[in-house]
Design a protein around this motif. Structure first.
Motif, PDB file in Angstrom:
ATOM      1  N   ASN A 147       0.813  -1.220   0.000  1.00 60.57           N
ATOM      2  CA  ASN A 147       0.000   0.000   0.000  1.00 60.57           C
ATOM      3  C   ASN A 147       0.845   1.268   0.000  1.00 60.57           C
ATOM      4  O   ASN A 147       0.587   2.193   0.761  1.00 60.57           O
ATOM      5  CB  ASN A 147      -0.924  -0.004   1.222  1.00 60.57           C
ATOM      6  CG  ASN A 147      -1.830  -1.219   1.247  1.00 60.57           C
ATOM      7  OD1 ASN A 147      -2.421  -1.576   0.238  1.00 60.57           O
ATOM      8  ND2 ASN A 147      -1.939  -1.864   2.395  1.00 60.57           N
ATOM      9  N   ALA A 148       1.850   1.312  -0.867  1.00 59.44           N
ATOM     10  CA  ALA A 148       2.786   2.442  -0.861  1.00 59.44           C
ATOM     11  C   ALA A 148       2.233   3.680  -1.566  1.00 59.44           C
ATOM     12  O   ALA A 148       2.555   4.805  -1.185  1.00 59.44           O
ATOM     13  CB  ALA A 148       4.103   2.027  -1.506  1.00 59.44           C
ATOM     14  N   SER A 329       1.688  -1.221  -4.725  1.00 59.64           N
ATOM     15  CA  SER A 329       3.121  -1.237  -4.448  1.00 59.64           C
ATOM     16  C   SER A 329       3.830  -0.269  -5.393  1.00 59.64           C
ATOM     17  O   SER A 329       3.395  -0.051  -6.525  1.00 59.64           O
ATOM     18  CB  SER A 329       3.662  -2.653  -4.655  1.00 59.64           C
ATOM     19  OG  SER A 329       5.070  -2.658  -4.746  1.00 59.64           O
ATOM     20  N   ASN A 330       4.944   0.307  -4.923  1.00 60.71           N
ATOM     21  CA  ASN A 330       5.731   1.194  -5.793  1.00 60.71           C
ATOM     22  C   ASN A 330       7.115   0.622  -6.116  1.00 60.71           C
ATOM     23  O   ASN A 330       7.978   1.320  -6.651  1.00 60.71           O
ATOM     24  CB  ASN A 330       5.876   2.579  -5.156  1.00 60.71           C
ATOM     25  CG  ASN A 330       6.751   2.572  -3.901  1.00 60.71           C
ATOM     26  OD1 ASN A 330       7.243   1.528  -3.471  1.00 60.71           O
ATOM     27  ND2 ASN A 330       6.929   3.728  -3.295  1.00 60.71           N
ATOM     28  N   LYS A 343       5.214  -6.619 -12.560  1.00 61.76           N
ATOM     29  CA  LYS A 343       5.014  -5.223 -12.934  1.00 61.76           C
ATOM     30  C   LYS A 343       4.083  -4.505 -11.955  1.00 61.76           C
ATOM     31  O   LYS A 343       4.076  -3.277 -11.873  1.00 61.76           O
ATOM     32  CB  LYS A 343       4.446  -5.120 -14.346  1.00 61.76           C
ATOM     33  CG  LYS A 343       3.052  -5.715 -14.506  1.00 61.76           C
ATOM     34  CD  LYS A 343       2.543  -5.545 -15.932  1.00 61.76           C
ATOM     35  CE  LYS A 343       1.123  -6.132 -16.059  1.00 61.76           C
ATOM     36  NZ  LYS A 343       0.586  -5.949 -17.441  1.00 61.76           N
ATOM     37  N   ASP A 344       3.293  -5.272 -11.198  1.00 64.05           N
ATOM     38  CA  ASP A 344       2.407  -4.698 -10.182  1.00 64.05           C
ATOM     39  C   ASP A 344       3.100  -4.526  -8.834  1.00 64.05           C
ATOM     40  O   ASP A 344       2.480  -4.093  -7.864  1.00 64.05           O
ATOM     41  CB  ASP A 344       1.156  -5.571 -10.006  1.00 64.05           C
ATOM     42  CG  ASP A 344       0.317  -5.630 -11.271  1.00 64.05           C
ATOM     43  OD1 ASP A 344       0.204  -4.586 -11.947  1.00 64.05           O
ATOM     44  OD2 ASP A 344      -0.215  -6.712 -11.584  1.00 64.05           O
ATOM     45  N   GLY A 345       4.367  -4.907  -8.763  1.00 62.55           N
ATOM     46  CA  GLY A 345       5.130  -4.701  -7.542  1.00 62.55           C
ATOM     47  C   GLY A 345       4.910  -5.747  -6.467  1.00 62.55           C
ATOM     48  O   GLY A 345       5.147  -5.491  -5.286  1.00 62.55           O
ATOM     49  N   MET A 346       4.500  -6.945  -6.873  1.00 67.10           N
ATOM     50  CA  MET A 346       4.319  -8.043  -5.927  1.00 67.10           C
ATOM     51  C   MET A 346       5.301  -9.167  -6.256  1.00 67.10           C
ATOM     52  O   MET A 346       5.648  -9.371  -7.422  1.00 67.10           O
ATOM     53  CB  MET A 346       2.881  -8.573  -6.001  1.00 67.10           C
ATOM     54  CG  MET A 346       1.828  -7.550  -5.621  1.00 67.10           C
ATOM     55  SD  MET A 346       1.928  -7.011  -3.907  1.00 67.10           S
ATOM     56  CE  MET A 346       1.405  -8.505  -3.054  1.00 67.10           C
ATOM     57  N   PRO A 347       5.772  -9.904  -5.232  1.00 73.19           N
ATOM     58  CA  PRO A 347       6.690 -11.019  -5.509  1.00 73.19           C
ATOM     59  C   PRO A 347       6.068 -12.029  -6.466  1.00 73.19           C
ATOM     60  O   PRO A 347       4.884 -12.359  -6.345  1.00 73.19           O
ATOM     61  CB  PRO A 347       6.915 -11.636  -4.119  1.00 73.19           C
ATOM     62  CG  PRO A 347       6.649 -10.515  -3.161  1.00 73.19           C
ATOM     63  CD  PRO A 347       5.543  -9.722  -3.785  1.00 73.19           C
ATOM     64  N   ARG A 348       6.862 -12.506  -7.419  1.00 71.32           N
ATOM     65  CA  ARG A 348       6.350 -13.501  -8.363  1.00 71.32           C
ATOM     66  C   ARG A 348       6.065 -14.827  -7.672  1.00 71.32           C
ATOM     67  O   ARG A 348       5.160 -15.563  -8.067  1.00 71.32           O
ATOM     68  CB  ARG A 348       7.365 -13.725  -9.490  1.00 71.32           C
ATOM     69  CG  ARG A 348       7.559 -12.520 -10.397  1.00 71.32           C
ATOM     70  CD  ARG A 348       8.498 -12.827 -11.554  1.00 71.32           C
ATOM     71  NE  ARG A 348       8.777 -11.624 -12.313  1.00 71.32           N
ATOM     72  CZ  ARG A 348       7.979 -11.129 -13.255  1.00 71.32           C
ATOM     73  NH1 ARG A 348       6.860 -11.762 -13.551  1.00 71.32           N
ATOM     74  NH2 ARG A 348       8.306 -10.019 -13.896  1.00 71.32           N
ATOM     75  N   THR A 349       6.856 -15.145  -6.669  1.00 67.57           N
ATOM     76  CA  THR A 349       6.656 -16.390  -5.922  1.00 67.57           C
ATOM     77  C   THR A 349       5.564 -16.185  -4.882  1.00 67.57           C
ATOM     78  O   THR A 349       5.659 -15.274  -4.059  1.00 67.57           O
ATOM     79  CB  THR A 349       7.954 -16.818  -5.217  1.00 67.57           C
ATOM     80  OG1 THR A 349       9.005 -16.863  -6.170  1.00 67.57           O
ATOM     81  CG2 THR A 349       7.792 -18.174  -4.557  1.00 67.57           C
ATOM     82  N   PRO A 350       4.519 -16.976  -4.902  1.00 69.94           N
ATOM     83  CA  PRO A 350       3.400 -16.755  -3.973  1.00 69.94           C
ATOM     84  C   PRO A 350       3.735 -17.124  -2.535  1.00 69.94           C
ATOM     85  O   PRO A 350       4.717 -17.836  -2.267  1.00 69.94           O
ATOM     86  CB  PRO A 350       2.300 -17.664  -4.538  1.00 69.94           C
ATOM     87  CG  PRO A 350       3.040 -18.763  -5.247  1.00 69.94           C
ATOM     88  CD  PRO A 350       4.271 -18.113  -5.818  1.00 69.94           C
ATOM     89  N   PHE A 351       2.916 -16.635  -1.619  1.00 70.13           N
ATOM     90  CA  PHE A 351       3.011 -16.988  -0.208  1.00 70.13           C
ATOM     91  C   PHE A 351       2.917 -18.504  -0.081  1.00 70.13           C
ATOM     92  O   PHE A 351       2.144 -19.140  -0.798  1.00 70.13           O
ATOM     93  CB  PHE A 351       1.858 -16.306   0.548  1.00 70.13           C
ATOM     94  CG  PHE A 351       1.814 -16.610   2.019  1.00 70.13           C
ATOM     95  CD1 PHE A 351       2.565 -15.865   2.912  1.00 70.13           C
ATOM     96  CD2 PHE A 351       1.011 -17.627   2.500  1.00 70.13           C
ATOM     97  CE1 PHE A 351       2.530 -16.143   4.262  1.00 70.13           C
ATOM     98  CE2 PHE A 351       0.961 -17.906   3.857  1.00 70.13           C
ATOM     99  CZ  PHE A 351       1.722 -17.153   4.734  1.00 70.13           C
TER     100      PHE A 351
END
Length: 414
Positions: A147-148, A329-330, A343-351
């Motif tokens: 939430n940056a 995410s920024n 590209k959305d600023g989230m880790p590619r590897t899931p939780f």
């Protein structure tokens, strides 16, 4: 920490840092710093604002409370004060985080907005640049979170609207909007609660429901819906728990479809796991919708100079528009040369495996599972770095040639 200054005036001050560098002094940054300190490892926190938890202190509305009971929102190693209520207020949560930072002697470097960060394989360090400094470290912990930055959607005609347009990050209280007809775009927890707040300040909110949404009662049988779901998931499959939640929601809240709040095809917990979208936990907005004080609208077709046209053909006038469209995410704007994030600023590897990348890169606060996910990742990161940590050996083994190598790295722009 050692520092040096290049002869070239355009080169910022630089510092070799034996500690891990943490980007962000929100709950995630504080949590991982505290966990590192438990292993005897100091850290350097770089924070772009002038305070800890800037999202909470500078971008949240006054009536905000934790949506989950405090036991699910405590940071690692230090719980909430016993005298805090079950659902702490915004002010109480901020005071808890300030006490947390004091307890673990966490002192972020404020006003250090990271411009870029990149792993330099030629010298084996992460090079993190702010406006006036470059930091070099073996470890980089990204704690800027999901939430940056506010999400500002593109809506046809919004630039010609004559009234006030604000994102929820700028909204504090409905007092400004007294007697206004307000269009609230977005029906997540923030959109619902702000609509409720507007009602209490004698405004007339119109809530735009652009997509499907799960609405659950905040509590069932005097127990938080989330806590009940967590307990049931230990005993039953996710599909069974989702059916139970939906059944209890129907008996407690009624058929939300009749109110224009259409549910996703997947259950609330499965939907959250797949999309990251948290169910709305009702704290009173639903009764206002039922009474007609909050009016539910379909998607916006376009904004006019004095109102909006909707997908169902309706057209209404409004005094103000509030964008309850969430945050993003920024990370892609400053983390360079790394494909660990989408590209959305989230880790590619899931939780639960998205906390660790390559070359000493870590992430915390990107699990889409709130502070429970943050606590889990913070502990994993601290343990992993502790297994590599040899402070005295690392520090004493730096030869003059290695220091020169770090200086020369500064000449490579990125």
């Amino acid at each position: 920490m050692g520092s040096c200054k290049e002869k070239e005036e355009s080169t910022p001050m630089c510092a070799w840092v034996q500690e891990p560098i943490i980007i962000g002094a929100g709950p995630s940054g504080l949590a991982v710093s505290a966990c590192l300190s438990e292993h005897g490892i100091p850290s350097v926190i770089l924070e772009r604002s002038n305070c800890i938890a800037s999202l909470w202190q500078q971008r949240t509305y006054d009536r905000l409370k934790l949506h989950l009971p405090k036991r699910f929102c405590a940071l690692p190693l230090l719980g909430f004060p016993l005298n805090f209520p079950k659902y702490p207020t915004k002010e109480q949560f901020i005071s808890y985080m300030e006490d947390y930072a004091t307890h673990f002697s966490i002192k972020p470097k404020f006003n250090q907005n990271v411009q870029s960060a990149k792993f330099d394989s030629s010298c084996g360090y992460w090079r993190v640049k702010t406006l006036d400094m470059e930091y070099n470290s073996r470890w980089l912990i990204v704690a800027t979170g999901e939430n940056a930055e506010p999400i500002i959607p593109e809506i046809v005609g919004i630039e010609r609207f004559d009234g006030r347009v604000v994102h929820t990050s700028e909204y504090r209280s409905g007092s400004y909007f007294k007697n206004h007809k307000v269009l609230v775009i977005g029906c997540g927890n923030s959109g619902m609660e702000i609509s409720l707040d507007l009602c209490r300040h004698k405004a007339v909110p119109h809530l735009v429901v652009r997509n499907t949404v799960h609405v659950l009662p905040r509590e069932m049988f005097g127990i938080s819906s989330f806590g009940l779901a967590m307990a049931l998931l230990k005993l039953f499959p996710l599909s069974v728990v989702d059916k139970f939640l939906l059944l209890m929601s129907y008996f407690t809240l009624g058929n939300t479809e009749k109110l224009g709040l259409h549910r996703p095809k997947t259950g609330p917990m499965e939907h959250k796991n797949v999309t990251g979208k948290t169910p709305v936990l009702d704290v009173g907005a639903l009764s206002k919708i039922k009474s007609g004080k909050i009016k539910v609208m379909v998607g916006v077709k376009e904004i006019t100079t004095n109102g909006a046209k909707f997908m169902d053909g309706q057209e209404k006038e409004f005094d103000s528009i509030i964008l309850a469209t969430g945050y993003k995410s920024n990370v892609p704007s400053w983390l360079k040369g790394c494909d660990f994030f989408t590209k959305d600023g989230m880790p590619r590897t899931p939780f639960p495996n998205g906390w660790k990348g390559e070359n000493g890169l870590y992430t915390v606060g990107f699990t889409r599972r709130g502070l429970l996910g943050t606590a889990s990742d913070a502990n994993k990161i601290a343990k992993d770095i502790a297994d590599q940590w040899r402070p005295s050996e690392d520090w004493k083994s730096i030869s003059n040639s290695q220091v020169i190598l770090l200086k020369n790295c500064n000449k490579n722009k990125f």
